[in-house]
Design an enzyme around this catalytic site. Structure first.
Site, PDB file in Angstrom:
ATOM      1  N   LEU A   7       1.564  -4.924   3.862  1.00  0.00           N
ATOM      2  CA  LEU A   7       0.884  -3.861   4.595  1.00  0.00           C
ATOM      3  C   LEU A   7       1.528  -3.729   5.968  1.00  0.00           C
ATOM      4  CD1 LEU A   7      -2.886  -4.634   3.834  1.00  0.00           C
ATOM      5  CD2 LEU A   7      -1.362  -3.043   2.639  1.00  0.00           C
ATOM      6  N   ASP A   8       2.248  -2.622   6.175  1.00  0.00           N
ATOM      7  CA  ASP A   8       2.825  -2.308   7.482  1.00  0.00           C
ATOM      8  C   ASP A   8       1.778  -1.509   8.248  1.00  0.00           C
ATOM      9  OD1 ASP A   8       5.209  -3.505   6.703  1.00  0.00           O
ATOM     10  OD2 ASP A   8       6.030  -1.622   5.919  1.00  0.00           O
ATOM     11  N   LEU A   9       1.259  -2.091   9.321  1.00  0.00           N
ATOM     12  CA  LEU A   9       0.086  -1.544   9.985  1.00  0.00           C
ATOM     13  C   LEU A   9       0.380  -1.109  11.414  1.00  0.00           C
ATOM     14  CD1 LEU A   9      -2.522  -4.203   8.785  1.00  0.00           C
ATOM     15  CD2 LEU A   9      -2.092  -1.945   7.798  1.00  0.00           C
TER      16      LEU A   9
END
Length: 257
Positions: free
Chosen positions: A129-131
């Site tokens: 998950l690139d947040l």
């Protein structure tokens, strides 16, 4: 006995090793195979390699490079980039890669994650998950395609979804902290951990051993990954592959509980 894992994270682009800042401005560093050789000598716990162009350019994974990396690597290897189906994932694991990373599948084809987990084993499937925290928001939004496409979906919900689909590990990467070397976003990570029932790896922001120590003290047994910290040396960011020695690692491992 379980212990934290200290993990160099390497980014590749067109076969070369690069380093980014906030997912942009890729700087060429050198040959990823040479970096792997150095991390072998330094006895790294694990190695993560991510092809930052494969998914965004809708390319097949670079199987030749992956096979060379796997043949050279003497530690568990985790690879991500361009993996869209079970055949690709299975081929990559066949080279000796231990885990594959997927990200955009969580939005575009979540059933494929379940198929991969069922066929390959949950422990082999990592969902990344690139947040990024939008301005004036308290929530962290998930982006795909190397941060280029916003999804309108948020971290806590997606962690639970990924685990329900069969992910055996969650990789949390902070877009805002990437390459900044100012420390991990511990508020984000503590919140994510409260929703995460599988192993978690954190990435984005480490600039010193103290940042790793602080993360382990706060989060306990997690994978603590870093790129810039293990590639650069000094305030001018001279390229020098490095990794904690055995004594420092032992101290870090004992820094929780």
């Amino acid at each position: 006995m379980l212990k934290p894992r200290i993990i160099p994270s390497l980014l590749v682009q067109e076969g070369g090793l690069v380093k980014t800042t906030r997912f942009g401005e890729p700087r060429y560093i050198g040959d990823p195979i040479n970096a792997v050789k150095i991390f072998n000598e330094k006895e790294a716990d694990e190695l993560t390699v991510i092809d930052i162009d494969a998914s965004t350019q809708h390319k097949e994974p670079d199987y030749r490079l992956i096979e060379r990396l796997a043949n050279e690597c003497r530690m568990p290897l985790c690879y991500g980039g361009g993996i869209k189906n079970l055949d690709q994932a299975n081929r990559i694991l066949g080279f000796g890669v231990e885990k594959i990373i997927v990200s955009s599948l969580l939005i575009e084809n979540p059933d494929m994650i379940s198929k991969m987990a069922a066929y390959l084993g949950n422990q082999s499937v990592v969902v990344a998950l690139d947040l990024k925290k939008p301005m004036f928001s308290k929530k962290y939004e998930f982006s795909i395609y190397n941060g280029k496409k916003k999804t309108g979906r948020f971290s806590e919900e997606l962690v639970r979804t990924a685990i329900e689909l069969g992910a055996g590990e969650i990789l949390i990467n902070s877009i805002d902290r990437d390459g900044m070397m100012e420390g991990y976003d511990l508020d984000l990570l503590v919140n994510i951990q409260s929703h995460c029932t599988v192993p978690m790896t954190i990435l984005g922001g480490a600039g010193s051993i103290d940042h790793i120590r602080e993360a382990i003290a706060k989060l306990g047994i997690v994978g603590v990954a870093a790129g810039s910290l293990f590639i650069y040396k000094g305030v001018h960011k001279a390229v020098l592959i490095n990794y904690p020695n055995r004594e420092v690692k032992t101290d870090l491992y004992n820094n929780y509980g």
